[in-house]
Design an enzyme around this catalytic site. Structure first.
Site, mmCIF file in Angstrom:
data_model
loop_
_atom_site.group_PDB
_atom_site.id
_atom_site.type_symbol
_atom_site.label_atom_id
_atom_site.label_comp_id
_atom_site.label_asym_id
_atom_site.label_seq_id
_atom_site.Cartn_x
_atom_site.Cartn_y
_atom_site.Cartn_z
ATOM 1 N N ASP A 1 0.820 -1.215 0.000
ATOM 2 C CA ASP A 1 0.000 0.000 0.000
ATOM 3 C C ASP A 1 0.852 1.262 0.000
ATOM 4 O OD1 ASP A 1 -2.457 -1.164 -0.117
ATOM 5 O OD2 ASP A 1 -3.079 -0.696 1.922
ATOM 6 N N ASP B 1 -7.347 -7.299 13.898
ATOM 7 C CA ASP B 1 -6.932 -8.635 14.322
ATOM 8 C C ASP B 1 -7.761 -9.131 15.511
ATOM 9 O OD1 ASP B 1 -5.877 -6.697 15.982
ATOM 10 O OD2 ASP B 1 -3.780 -7.163 15.545
#
Length: 509
Positions: A112, A265
């Site tokens: 990214d 997460d």
């Protein structure tokens, strides 16, 4: 002003301070009980506990002459990156060195980066390994929507991922050993109820400076105690976002990656456990990585790690409570132990009690704190926290003072997350310097760092330090509890950080 304070002291200030003391003592007892409970579990595990390969079936995946390599599960390895100039070679090189049949593994670099030069370097590194026969894919997207969660989710959409059974995630500074897959995949292959196998972290730069030693102490406790206890008792713990292997079927069943918080997460882990999946932590399997070397990077990281769980708790508490697939005991564990005590109370009590309320009782002597609350419980909690890093026991005082300073930002971030305030989804990638780079620069003379005044002065720390120093002086003049010893030490710690003398620049090796 003094007259007004005297007038409201008895009817307002004293009752409010007494209420604050009671609330802080309750939170201290909650935290104390949690620490003692985890310590007892660890003792029982050391004395009588079964190792992971005794609790879960584990045996090496054997070759099959007829099936060939198809007997091995197909593994996807994802490496999310964002302008990782200093460490991209380390993680890609280590991941490409994983031992596994070459036709049963796909390495996916999810870049990214916004810097075109860095993107070119990463792409060239991928091509270099591809030319050596490694099945590596360089994937980019034209936006950063969802940050890391968005990148991971986009990576799962490629057609070649459909053939994969498991997905391994390594952040850009993580360097797994070659046998990582041989030690983790068999657990998932032989135990269909397991969704996640999480490895421990090993810090390559923990001896770099005092700040990294403090971080090591905190994180070692998290892994060696909190993660181990969660894995051994409820088969649940928060996924650490990296150095873990997910069963793709479990990941998809839980709803995949979501970007509604900065802890994608943990979000995935909670959703998976609510669907009945179990997790396994392997404390003896370590993956090398890097600690933040500057205070700025560490503060951003801690904001994300404190704000995200609090915000996730706000979003999911009712969903957890209404869940029908897991036991009441497990729901209580997730809501009370995992979220409320460890992710909210632990941050708030460290700052509010030790840096606000206790100093305030010096100024208002009518409000007393029992010795067990001001000394014994904090001392036991501190000692229990230190068991994860015996080599740093002599640094315990420094760790206490540093943790109390950082609790200012953790408490602020926790309230931002609970109230969903403006910075709730702020995501700043933790800056990594790369151990190899620092070694390369080791022979050069260090340059004097250039800073703007705003980069060096931290107003919140300076204000808190001034408050503690004033309370310490007042205690010497008029007090009798001898709190001034702690107050002066803690004030100095706040001043050191406030004036920018911690984690300003990384010393050369």
């Amino acid at each position: 002003m003094v007259f007004v304070l005297q007038q409201i002291k008895t009817p307002v200030i004293i009752p409010l301070l007494r209420l604050a003391v009671v609330l802080c003592l309750v939170m201290s007892i909650m935290l104390f009980m949690e620490k003692v409970y985890m310590a007892l579990v660890i003792i029982m595990l050391k004395l009588f506990g079964k190792k992971p390969d005794a609790r879960y079936k584990w045996e090496p995946i054997k070759d099959d002459l007829e099936l060939g390599n198809s007997v091995y599960p197909m593994v996807l390895v994802q490496i999310p990156m964002y302008n990782e100039k200093e460490v991209y070679q380390l993680s890609i090189g280590a991941t490409c060195g994983l031992s596994w049949p070459s036709d049963r593994i796909i390495i996916q670099v999810l870049d990214d980066s916004t810097d075109p030069a860095i993107k070119d370097l990463v792409e060239m590194e991928c091509w270099k390994w591809a030319s050596k026969g490694i099945n590596i894919r360089y994937e980019i997207r034209n936006n950063r929507n969802g940050y890391k969660a968005g990148a991971l989710n986009e990576g799962m959409k490629h057609n070649y991922v459909k053939q994969c059974d498991y997905v391994v995630i390594f952040d850009a500074d993580f360097q797994p050993d070659p046998d990582f897959l041989w030690r983790t995949i068999p657990f998932l292959a032989h135990n269909p109820n397991l969704a996640l196998v999480q490895a421990c972290w090993k810090f390559v730069n923990s001896d770099e400076c005092l700040m990294t030693r403090m971080q090591e102490m905190s994180l070692n406790y998290h892994f060696k105690v909190e993660q181990e206890v969660g894995s051994s008792t409820y088969a649940f713990f928060g996924f650490n976002g990296t150095a873990g292997v997910w069963r793709i079927a479990a990941l998809n069943e839980a709803g995949g990656w979501k970007d509604r918080t900065t802890v994608e997460d943990m979000d995935l882990a909670v959703r998976a456990t609510l669907r009945g999946w179990k997790f396994l932590f392997l404390g003896d399997l370590t993956v090398k990585n890097e600690l933040p070397s500057t205070l700025k990077a560490y503060r951003y990281q801690q904001h994300r790690w404190s704000c995200g769980p609090a915000n996730l708790f706000r979003k999911m508490v009712m969903e957890i409570a209404r869940n029908k697939k897991v036991s009441l005991l497990k729901k209580v564990h997730v809501i009370y132990n995992f979220f409320l005590v460890r992710k909210i109370v632990a941050h708030i009590v460290n700052f509010v009690f030790y840096c606000v309320v206790i100093p305030a009782t010096v100024l208002v002597p009518q409000v007393q704190i029992p010795k067990w609350g001001s000394f014994y419980i904090p001392s036991i909690i501190t000692l229990l926290n230190a068991v994860g890093t015996p080599r740093s026991l002599h640094l315990l005082i420094f760790w206490i003072l540093f943790e109390n300073v950082m609790s200012l930002h953790r408490t602020k971030a926790t309230f931002i997350g609970l109230m969903e305030a403006g910075q709730v989804n702020e995501w700043v990638v933790t800056e990594k310097l790369g151990d190899a780079l620092k070694t390369k620069l080791g022979s050069k003379a260090p340059r004097k760092p250039q800073f703007r005044l705003g980069d060096r002065l931290h107003v919140l720390e300076l204000g808190t330090g001034a408050y503690l120093f004033f309370c310490g002086c007042y205690d010497i003049a008029f007090g009798s509890n001898h709190y001034f010893i702690f107050l002066f030490l803690q004030a100095v710690a706040f001043f050191i950080v406030g004036f920018g003398y911690v984690g300003v620049f990384v010393p050369n090796s």
